[in-house]
Design a protein around this motif. Structure first.
Motif, PDB file in Angstrom:
ATOM      1  N   LEU A   5      50.575  11.282  -0.680  1.00  0.00           N
ATOM      2  CA  LEU A   5      51.092  12.260   0.265  1.00  0.00           C
ATOM      3  C   LEU A   5      51.079  13.651  -0.322  1.00  0.00           C
ATOM      4  CD1 LEU A   5      54.057  10.269   1.858  1.00  0.00           C
ATOM      5  CD2 LEU A   5      51.827  10.763   2.858  1.00  0.00           C
ATOM      6  N   ALA A   8      47.669  14.902   0.045  1.00  0.00           N
ATOM      7  CA  ALA A   8      47.289  15.116   1.440  1.00  0.00           C
ATOM      8  C   ALA A   8      47.744  16.447   1.961  1.00  0.00           C
ATOM      9  CB  ALA A   8      47.865  13.993   2.312  1.00  0.00           C
ATOM     10  N   THR A  10      51.303  17.948   2.271  1.00  0.00           N
ATOM     11  CA  THR A  10      52.495  18.202   3.061  1.00  0.00           C
ATOM     12  C   THR A  10      53.082  19.541   2.705  1.00  0.00           C
ATOM     13  OG1 THR A  10      53.840  17.078   1.420  1.00  0.00           O
ATOM     14  CG2 THR A  10      53.021  15.730   3.235  1.00  0.00           C
ATOM     15  N   LYS A  14      53.136  21.408  -0.985  1.00  0.00           N
ATOM     16  CA  LYS A  14      52.232  22.548  -1.091  1.00  0.00           C
ATOM     17  C   LYS A  14      52.957  23.751  -1.672  1.00  0.00           C
ATOM     18  CE  LYS A  14      49.211  23.318   2.077  1.00  0.00           C
ATOM     19  NZ  LYS A  14      48.541  23.698   3.337  1.00  0.00           N
ATOM     20  N   LEU A  58      46.493   6.331   9.058  1.00  0.00           N
ATOM     21  CA  LEU A  58      46.714   7.746   8.742  1.00  0.00           C
ATOM     22  C   LEU A  58      45.913   8.634   9.687  1.00  0.00           C
ATOM     23  CD1 LEU A  58      46.541   7.750   4.836  1.00  0.00           C
ATOM     24  CD2 LEU A  58      48.591   7.876   6.268  1.00  0.00           C
ATOM     25  N   TRP A  62      43.721  13.834   7.341  1.00  0.00           N
ATOM     26  CA  TRP A  62      44.139  13.632   5.962  1.00  0.00           C
ATOM     27  C   TRP A  62      43.010  13.075   5.085  1.00  0.00           C
ATOM     28  CZ3 TRP A  62      49.812  11.392   5.641  1.00  0.00           C
ATOM     29  CH2 TRP A  62      50.675  12.318   6.239  1.00  0.00           C
ATOM     30  N   TYR A  63      42.007  12.505   5.698  1.00  0.00           N
ATOM     31  CA  TYR A  63      40.966  11.834   4.920  1.00  0.00           C
ATOM     32  C   TYR A  63      40.187  12.795   4.030  1.00  0.00           C
ATOM     33  CZ  TYR A  63      41.622   7.517   7.615  1.00  0.00           C
ATOM     34  OH  TYR A  63      42.142   6.374   8.177  1.00  0.00           O
ATOM     35  N   ASN A  65      41.287  15.151   2.107  1.00  0.00           N
ATOM     36  CA  ASN A  65      41.950  15.211   0.805  1.00  0.00           C
ATOM     37  C   ASN A  65      42.103  13.832   0.170  1.00  0.00           C
ATOM     38  OD1 ASN A  65      42.265  17.991   0.727  1.00  0.00           O
ATOM     39  ND2 ASN A  65      44.246  17.934   1.752  1.00  0.00           N
ATOM     40  N   ALA A  66      42.245  12.808   1.007  1.00  0.00           N
ATOM     41  CA  ALA A  66      42.451  11.462   0.466  1.00  0.00           C
ATOM     42  C   ALA A  66      41.237  10.981  -0.313  1.00  0.00           C
ATOM     43  CB  ALA A  66      42.761  10.485   1.602  1.00  0.00           C
ATOM     44  N   SER A 116      46.546  18.039  15.297  1.00  0.00           N
ATOM     45  CA  SER A 116      47.066  18.942  14.271  1.00  0.00           C
ATOM     46  C   SER A 116      46.686  20.396  14.548  1.00  0.00           C
ATOM     47  CB  SER A 116      46.533  18.536  12.899  1.00  0.00           C
ATOM     48  OG  SER A 116      45.132  18.752  12.810  1.00  0.00           O
TER      49      SER A 116
END
Length: 477
Positions: A5, A8, A10, A14, A58, A62-63, A65-66, A116
């Motif tokens: 997380l 990703a 948040t 951050k 998810l 987010w992918y 950064n994941a 988002s």
């Protein structure tokens, strides 16, 4: 999961990263990546089967950064199995992909996650260059004669003809855009005034472009549609000995086999009954749009002799009979046309919508086709489009999240995505939102009747500078 997380992005984490030095940040990332690389499992203390179930749920945004967590995470996130699981779970997301044109007619793709409201820029399309000096002069003149001196394409070609450097590229234009099986396709177009057969595919899972099997015919300004998970291409123009010739042919691409198959050519039956041979020679039939509607392909058509376009109805392709039939009179004759005769339409929740522009670019109407009455009816009296007449595509239509959307520019010249909440047949709003567009948009709500008909909502906007709209597609993966 805590380590994931934080990567990703948040809000709380951050801000914490912003407070530490660059060296400390790199140190933390190396420690985190080393930990995951040495651990045999995707998520410590969890079986990989459960971890994959978590990853599949998810948000797709987010992918990006994941994939940086570890090589194993990257492999899973870029695997088709993960997206098959997302589909089984009902966790797929519809993203809007917008094609823009910037300086020197360069084409750039941007993706919008409407949930988002974040934009992502796609990798640039590969450069397509065909250097054949034997075609240099006359083919460009033929194209210029067809499109006319008022067209921006004509300016491009005339500029190209004046160049002395053979290695200079002519901008890639006239390509068609399609989307099938979770991928974007860019087909044909002009390169050095020659029509091309090449087809490029963008895979959002791999985040990369690749070339696939070429079409059987070089085409520019052809039309695309989807039926039974196949990408259909019809019409357009091709380069022949006498210049650019309108095409009646059609073909279909199967993404599962990567092959093209022939489809019966459009009869253009209305074009065969012109009263004189002179008109038949002067007016050329051309497909001006295509939409997949009720399991068939609807192709409105026109007769043209640049810059004049005459609507002649259209034809419908039925895949079950593998044949074409004339479009109902009301459907074909009333199909609204935008600039240069193009018929812009989209199907949302089973309904066929089309944009009907006014004489100026700062307004327009949305019409819906009534199949029972074979007529087009106005459902939105005024669309909030601001005046910027220099643009070749001042607006686009798209359907996603079960809503009709208009992509255009606002008064600040930001590209904006507007969602229309239409009143349903029972007289109630399809959405609980009752707020009108605010901010920088030109509002067109002059009457109480208009307020009760549609509610416009800007779901996203972004400053793309001087970029112009070209096309858009929606992918659900």
């Amino acid at each position: 999961m805590g380590a994931f997380l934080s990567l990703a992005g948040t809000t709380s984490r951050k801000s914490e990263y912003n407070e530490v030095s660059l060296n400390e940040t790199c140190k933390r990332q190396r420690m985190s990546l080393s930990f995951f690389e040495e651990n045999p499992r995707l998520i410590p203390s969890l079986p990989d089967e459960i971890s994959i179930q978590i990853l599949a749920r998810l948000p797709r945004i987010w992918y990006f950064n994941a994939r940086l967590v570890s090589q194993k995470w990257k492999t899973i996130i870029m695997s088709t199995e993960l997206y098959k699981l997302r589909k089984e779970l009902g966790a797929t997301e519809e993203w809007l992909y917008v094609l823009t044109k910037v300086e020197d007619d360069k084409l750039l793709w941007h993706a919008l996650d409407p949930l988002s409201r974040k934009w992502q820029r796609l990798p640039p399309m590969p450069n397509v260059v065909y250097e054949d000096e034997s075609r240099k002069g006359l083919s460009g003149l033929w194209m210029w004669n067809m499109v006319g001196p008022g067209s921006k394409i004509a300016d491009v070609i005339k500029g190209w003809l004046g160049r002395k450097d053979v290695s200079d590229q002519m901008p890639f234009c006239g390509c068609a855009i399609g989307a099938v099986d979770g991928c974007l396709y860019v087909l044909g177009g002009f390169s050095r005034a020659s029509t091309m057969r090449c087809v490029w595919r963008f895979d959002p899972i791999l985040n990369a472009w690749s070339e696939v099997t070429s079409m059987s015919t070089g085409r520019a300004y052809c039309k695309t549609g989807i039926l039974n998970n196949k990408l259909y291409v019809v019409g357009g123009v091709s380069r022949g000995r006498g210049g650019l010739t309108p095409l009646q042919s059609a073909e279909a691409f199967d993404p599962c086999t990567g092959t093209w198959s022939q489809v019966p050519s459009m009869p253009f039956s209305r074009a065969q009954v012109l009263p004189t041979a002179f008109l038949a020679d002067m007016l050329k039939p051309i497909a001006t749009g295509m939409t997949s509607y009720q399991g068939r392909l609807c192709v409105p058509q026109s007769l043209y002799s640049w810059p004049f376009f005459v609507d002649v109805g259209g034809e419908i392709y039925d895949p079950e009979t593998n044949s074409w039939a004339e479009m109902p009179n009301g459907m074909g004759e009333g199909w609204p046309a935008r600039q240069a005769g193009t018929k812009l339409s989209v199907v949302v929740d089973g309904e066929l919508y089309a944009f009907d522009p006014s004489s100026s670019l700062d307004s327009g109407k949305i019409k819906v086709y009534d199949q029972k009455e074979d007529a087009w009816k106005v459902v939105i009296g005024k669309v909030p489009i601001c005046d910027f007449s220099d643009s070749e595509s001042p607006y686009l239509l798209a359907g996603f999240l079960g809503k009709l959307h208009v992509i255009t520019k606002d008064a600040k010249h930001d590209i904006a995505v507007l969602q229309a909440d239409l009143r349903d047949n029972l007289g109630s709003f399809s959405s609980t939102s009752t707020s009108l567009l605010g901010g920088s948009f030109c509002e067109h709500s002059d009457s109480q009747e208009e307020l009760e008909t549609v509610v416009w909502k800007a779901i996203a906007s972004r400053d793309f500078g001087s970029a112009e709209l070209v096309s858009c597609q929606v992918l659900d993966i």
